[in-house]
Design a protein around this motif. Structure first.
Motif, short mmCIF file in Angstrom:
data_model
loop_
_atom_site.label_atom_id
_atom_site.label_comp_id
_atom_site.label_asym_id
_atom_site.label_seq_id
_atom_site.Cartn_x
_atom_site.Cartn_y
_atom_site.Cartn_z
N VAL A 123 64.15 63.23 70.79
CA VAL A 123 63.03 64.10 70.43
C VAL A 123 62.86 64.11 68.91
CG1 VAL A 123 62.24 66.50 70.35
CG2 VAL A 123 63.11 65.56 72.48
N VAL A 124 63.97 64.24 68.18
CA VAL A 124 63.92 64.26 66.72
C VAL A 124 63.34 62.95 66.20
CG1 VAL A 124 65.33 64.30 64.61
CG2 VAL A 124 65.74 65.97 66.42
N LYS A 125 63.74 61.83 66.78
CA LYS A 125 63.23 60.53 66.34
C LYS A 125 61.74 60.36 66.63
CE LYS A 125 67.66 58.17 66.71
NZ LYS A 125 68.45 57.17 67.45
N LEU A 126 61.24 61.03 67.67
CA LEU A 126 59.79 60.98 67.95
C LEU A 126 59.01 61.68 66.84
CD1 LEU A 126 59.66 61.85 71.76
CD2 LEU A 126 59.29 59.62 70.69
N GLY A 127 59.61 62.71 66.24
CA GLY A 127 59.01 63.37 65.09
C GLY A 127 57.84 64.29 65.33
N PRO A 128 57.78 65.00 66.48
CA PRO A 128 56.67 65.94 66.64
C PRO A 128 56.78 67.07 65.61
CG PRO A 128 58.29 66.28 68.37
CD PRO A 128 58.70 65.05 67.62
N ALA A 129 55.66 67.70 65.29
CA ALA A 129 55.65 68.76 64.29
C ALA A 129 56.47 69.96 64.73
CB ALA A 129 54.22 69.19 64.01
N ARG A 130 56.47 70.24 66.01
CA ARG A 130 57.17 71.42 66.53
C ARG A 130 57.87 71.05 67.83
NH1 ARG A 130 55.08 76.08 69.71
NH2 ARG A 130 56.47 77.82 69.27
N VAL A 131 59.10 71.54 67.97
CA VAL A 131 59.88 71.29 69.18
C VAL A 131 60.46 72.62 69.65
CG1 VAL A 131 61.88 70.09 70.18
CG2 VAL A 131 60.55 68.98 68.38
N LEU A 132 60.34 72.89 70.92
CA LEU A 132 61.06 74.01 71.53
C LEU A 132 62.16 73.42 72.39
CD1 LEU A 132 58.31 76.54 72.65
CD2 LEU A 132 59.89 76.73 70.74
N LEU A 133 63.38 73.80 72.11
CA LEU A 133 64.51 73.38 72.91
C LEU A 133 64.97 74.57 73.74
CD1 LEU A 133 66.65 71.47 70.23
CD2 LEU A 133 65.12 70.47 71.94
N ILE A 134 65.14 74.36 75.01
CA ILE A 134 65.69 75.38 75.89
C ILE A 134 67.00 74.79 76.40
CG2 ILE A 134 65.28 76.84 77.90
CD1 ILE A 134 62.23 76.14 77.47
N LEU A 135 68.10 75.25 75.80
CA LEU A 135 69.39 74.59 75.99
C LEU A 135 70.44 75.56 76.50
CD1 LEU A 135 69.55 72.67 72.60
CD2 LEU A 135 68.87 71.75 74.82
N PRO A 136 71.46 75.02 77.20
CA PRO A 136 72.61 75.86 77.52
C PRO A 136 73.17 76.46 76.23
CG PRO A 136 72.76 73.77 78.68
CD PRO A 136 71.61 73.66 77.71
N LEU A 137 73.66 77.68 76.32
CA LEU A 137 74.06 78.45 75.15
C LEU A 137 75.01 77.71 74.22
CD1 LEU A 137 73.37 81.17 74.01
CD2 LEU A 137 75.24 82.17 75.32
#
Length: 195
Positions: free
Chosen positions: A56-70
């Motif tokens: 996802v970081v390499k794709l470089g979108p302006a905004r990312v929401l990550l919903i991750l295990p704690l």
């Protein structure tokens, strides 16, 4: 908004019903083809989440929401000197600011996972966009193998040049460097090796 979901068909169907305006994509590759400016990654346990986050970081979108295990959310949002400060954390924070959002109980998902989740919001830093991300991550992996050593020893173990690096930086412990310092170090070492 493009959504990359490694989730069950039942969960995807539920999301489609609740959020009909969202475009559901099957993979990060598909989100790259769409050139999404926003990506939401729902990381269910059992998947290779760290690799997905890097993609996802390499794709470089302006905004990312990550919903991750704690636990993984804590690692992505870690800081210099912490035990869970890894190359993945440094990589993400080199290209994005990370803000902690709400915790999401496991019961919010179907099927119900065993852990609680955390929302992280990532906003792209424009200043580091031109960095060779693949080479930079390899550099981080090499240095973090010796993260308890000082910079000089870690660079020498990895057979990298130390000539262009300032003496005060060479004396620092790897695990105490901030993401911006890793970037500066990477640029100096790669410039030195090209000369």
């Amino acid at each position: 908004t493009a959504i990359a979901l490694p989730a069950s068909p039942e969960f995807r169907e539920l999301l489609s019903q609740k959020l009909p305006k969202l475009k559901l994509l099957d993979s990060l590759k598909e989100s790259a083809q769409e050139q999404a400016e926003q990506v939401v990654l729902l990381g269910m346990p059992g998947k290779n989440l760290k690799e997905q986050i890097l993609e996802v970081v390499k794709l470089g979108p302006a905004r990312v929401l990550l919903i991750l295990p704690l636990g993984l959310a804590d690692e992505v949002n870690s800081f210099a000197g912490a035990p869970d400060y890894t190359e993945h954390c440094v990589f993400v924070q080199s290209f994005y600011t990370v803000e902690t959002g709400e915790k999401v109980p496991a019961q919010a998902f179907f099927p119900v996972p065993t852990s609680q989740f955390q929302i992280l919001e990532l906003n792209r830093k424009e200043s580091n966009a031109k960095l060779d991300q693949n080479e930079y991550f390899k550099f981080l992996e090499q240095l973090m193998r010796s993260k308890k050593n000082d910079v000089r020893n870690a660079l020498e173990k990895s057979r990298m040049e130390v000539n262009q690096v300032q003496e005060d930086i060479l004396a620092e412990k790897i695990m105490l460097l901030e993401p911006e310092e890793f970037i500066d170090l990477f640029l100096k070492v790669t410039q030195s090796s090209q000369e």
